[in-house]
Design an enzyme around this catalytic site. Structure first.
Site, PDB file in Angstrom:
ATOM      1  N   CYS A  97       0.845  -1.188   0.000  1.00 15.21           N
ATOM      2  CA  CYS A  97       0.000   0.000   0.000  1.00 15.21           C
ATOM      3  C   CYS A  97       0.886   1.246   0.000  1.00 15.21           C
ATOM      4  O   CYS A  97       1.902   1.298   0.691  1.00 15.21           O
ATOM      5  CB  CYS A  97      -0.901  -0.017   1.230  1.00 15.21           C
ATOM      6  SG  CYS A  97      -1.852   1.502   1.466  1.00 15.21           S
ATOM      7  N   PHE A 312      -4.562  32.316   3.387  1.00 11.76           N
ATOM      8  CA  PHE A 312      -4.850  30.912   3.052  1.00 11.76           C
ATOM      9  C   PHE A 312      -5.701  30.315   4.183  1.00 11.76           C
ATOM     10  O   PHE A 312      -5.402  29.256   4.719  1.00 11.76           O
ATOM     11  CB  PHE A 312      -3.571  30.099   2.861  1.00 11.76           C
ATOM     12  CG  PHE A 312      -2.579  30.701   1.902  1.00 11.76           C
ATOM     13  CD1 PHE A 312      -2.672  30.444   0.541  1.00 11.76           C
ATOM     14  CD2 PHE A 312      -1.556  31.521   2.351  1.00 11.76           C
ATOM     15  CE1 PHE A 312      -1.761  30.996  -0.358  1.00 11.76           C
ATOM     16  CE2 PHE A 312      -0.638  32.077   1.468  1.00 11.76           C
ATOM     17  CZ  PHE A 312      -0.739  31.816   0.111  1.00 11.76           C
ATOM     18  N   GLU A 333      -8.718  33.837   1.463  1.00 12.28           N
ATOM     19  CA  GLU A 333      -8.637  32.497   0.874  1.00 12.28           C
ATOM     20  C   GLU A 333      -8.865  32.609  -0.631  1.00 12.28           C
ATOM     21  O   GLU A 333      -9.615  33.479  -1.089  1.00 12.28           O
ATOM     22  CB  GLU A 333      -9.697  31.586   1.515  1.00 12.28           C
ATOM     23  CG  GLU A 333      -9.979  30.275   0.823  1.00 12.28           C
ATOM     24  CD  GLU A 333      -8.769  29.374   0.712  1.00 12.28           C
ATOM     25  OE1 GLU A 333      -8.592  28.766  -0.356  1.00 12.28           O
ATOM     26  OE2 GLU A 333      -7.996  29.287   1.683  1.00 12.28           O
ATOM     27  N   ASP A 360      -6.573  35.804  -5.080  1.00 14.48           N
ATOM     28  CA  ASP A 360      -5.531  34.915  -5.592  1.00 14.48           C
ATOM     29  C   ASP A 360      -4.230  35.287  -4.902  1.00 14.48           C
ATOM     30  O   ASP A 360      -3.600  36.294  -5.238  1.00 14.48           O
ATOM     31  CB  ASP A 360      -5.407  35.076  -7.109  1.00 14.48           C
ATOM     32  CG  ASP A 360      -4.357  34.147  -7.711  1.00 14.48           C
ATOM     33  OD1 ASP A 360      -3.665  33.448  -6.940  1.00 14.48           O
ATOM     34  OD2 ASP A 360      -4.228  34.133  -8.947  1.00 14.48           O
ATOM     35  N   CYS A 407       3.450  22.899   4.885  1.00 13.09           N
ATOM     36  CA  CYS A 407       3.360  21.470   4.572  1.00 13.09           C
ATOM     37  C   CYS A 407       4.479  21.055   3.624  1.00 13.09           C
ATOM     38  O   CYS A 407       4.436  19.965   3.053  1.00 13.09           O
ATOM     39  CB  CYS A 407       1.990  21.121   3.996  1.00 13.09           C
ATOM     40  SG  CYS A 407       1.565  22.010   2.489  1.00 13.09           S
TER      41      CYS A 407
END
EC number: 2.1.1.190
Length: 451
Positions: A97, A312, A333, A360, A407
């Protein structure tokens, strides 16, 4: 002359062509060290091998998945000499997996690997070390994932329905009936889902399935044609048995089978509830998400008389808790539908000092009225591409404190270069273990304007 010409060797421009190793070939290797993504690195005959499922110091047999130039990607098939660090994976599907990549590594070592990845990126790209390293923010190793997409594919030739998760580095589906990283509420659903779908009279119309757990548990089915009544009844009975909402995604937007059903999640420390819909972004790890917000508020420390900007902002995951501390919050956002839902979330939670705007954020902010109002602090939670255009202009906002939730350590480090150039100092940084059992790194960094 012709006799000598027969002995000449001609080669095309560009040098000798590298002989490619065929996929499926097995090779015995000694692993030298770990890469940034948790794979073992080995060297053989001028090629660099990246071997999933291996550890430094091990001797393994690896099966080639892909080879290109001098880089070979492979998977561990057999371990001849194991590292003392190696542990038994919690899942029988590990190695096949593609969901988890480091279950064979103890959790403390996983955290150390992620910490090293963040530190190396900051030092190599931005030439910076934070004034303070925060302890890793982590939660449960297993049973943490509250959202998952299950792959479903009808094999017409074999007349077989495959249900499971994508294989590592492949579009193949690994048939799976349980997943230990799913939250407990989704475990029995995952256990019975393959068998239920395989009993459909028209499995050809099935697309993927999404599982959700929050204020309500839900099952979403993507289908490419209308479901026959018998199959729909089977699906409804399955969801009823598991106490789950049923959502159907045919043409258009996903819709609940029962009008009025909604999805949402709680942020208990602030007595907040956020509504969302399939397709919206939410963090999959509820406990680490809550801890992340708590840490962000502690680090940013907004005062009652301060204005804070949240860029964001998504559904208001940070903006709504911030509104309970600051005088005024401006949240921005890029996705218009999420801006609308964030504004509704603020109203439903009786918060009137937070305003939401759509923009944007990959473009310059100088034309936006809300960017010219002046702020004491800014919070950024960008996607993997980072926030380079934003940080280029961040000083114009007047913010002396900036909290960056990342991230992708690579783009965090890139953006840190620009922030430091503008006069900000990296005061504190640390990892967020949002995805245990994977090498994925999330991080938090606090920048303050140098005095």
């Amino acid at each position: 002359m012709a006799k000598h010409e027969r002995g000449l060797r001609f080669q095309p421009a560009g040098g000798v062509k590298t002989v490619q190793i065929p996929a499926g070939k097995k090779q015995r290797l000694t692993i030298e060290r770990l890469s940034d993504d948790g794979r073992g690195i080995a060297f053989l005959e001028g090629k660099t091998w990246f071997v999933a499922g291996s550890l430094a110091g091990e001797e393994v047999e690896a099966r080639v998945l892909n080879a290109r130039g001098k880089v070979v990607e492979a998977r561990t098939e057999r371990v001849f000499t194991a590292s003392a660090m190696r542990r038994a994976p919690a899942c029988e599907y590990f190695g096949r997996c593609g969901g988890c990549s480091v279950q064979h590594v103890p959790h403390e070592e996983q955290l150390a690997l992620k910490q090293r990845m963040l530190a190396e990126q900051l030092l190599r790209v931005a030439n910076v070390v934070p004034d303070e390293w925060a302890a890793p923010l982590s939660g449960a190793e297993l049973a943490y994932r509250r959202r998952a997409r299950v792959a479903v594919r009808w094999d017409a030739k074999a007349k077989r329905l495959d249900v499971g998760f994508r294989a590592a580095a492949s579009q193949d589906i690994v048939s799976i009936e349980h997943c230990p990283v799913l939250v407990q509420a989704l475990q029995p659903i995952m256990n019975e889902l393959p068998g239920m779908l395989k009993s459909f009279s028209k499995p050809q119309v099935l697309g993927h399935v999404e599982l959700f757990s929050g204020v309500a548990t839900a099952v979403l089915l993507r289908h490419t044609a209308s479901l026959v009544e018998a199959d729909l009844a089977l699906l409804q009975a399955f969801c009823s048995r598991h106490g789950a909402q049923l959502w159907l995604h045919g043409e258009g937007e996903p819709q609940p089978a029962s009008p009025g059903d909604t999805l949402g999640y709680r942020l208990e420390p602030w007595n907040l509830q956020l509504a969302w819909r399939p397709g919206d972004f939410i963090q999959v790890n509820a406990s680490v998400n809550t801890a992340m917000i708590e840490q962000a508020l502690q680090w940013l420390a907004p005062a009652k008389d301060e204005r804070v900007m949240d860029l964001f902002c998504g559904l208001g995951n940070f903006a709504l808790p911030l509104a309970g501390l600051a005088r005024d919050v401006v949240a921005v956002e890029g996705v218009a539908t999420m801006v609308e839902r964030a504004a509704v979330n603020a109203m439903s939670n009786d918060l009137h000092n937070v305003r939401f705007f759509q923009a944007d954020l990959s473009q310059p902010l100088t034309q936006a009225d809300w960017a010219a109002e002046g702020f004491s602090a800014v919070l950024l939670d960008p996607p993997r591409d980072g926030a380079f255009e934003v940080v280029r202009q961040i000083r114009k906002t007047g913010a002396r404190r900036l909290l960056y939730v990342s991230c992708n350590p690579a783009t965090l480090a890139r953006d840190a270069v620009e922030l430091i150039r503008q006069g900000y100092r990296l005061k504190r940084a640390g990892i967020l273990d949002m995805f245990p059992q994977t090498a994925h790194v999330e991080a938090m960094a606090l920048f303050e304007m140098s005095k």
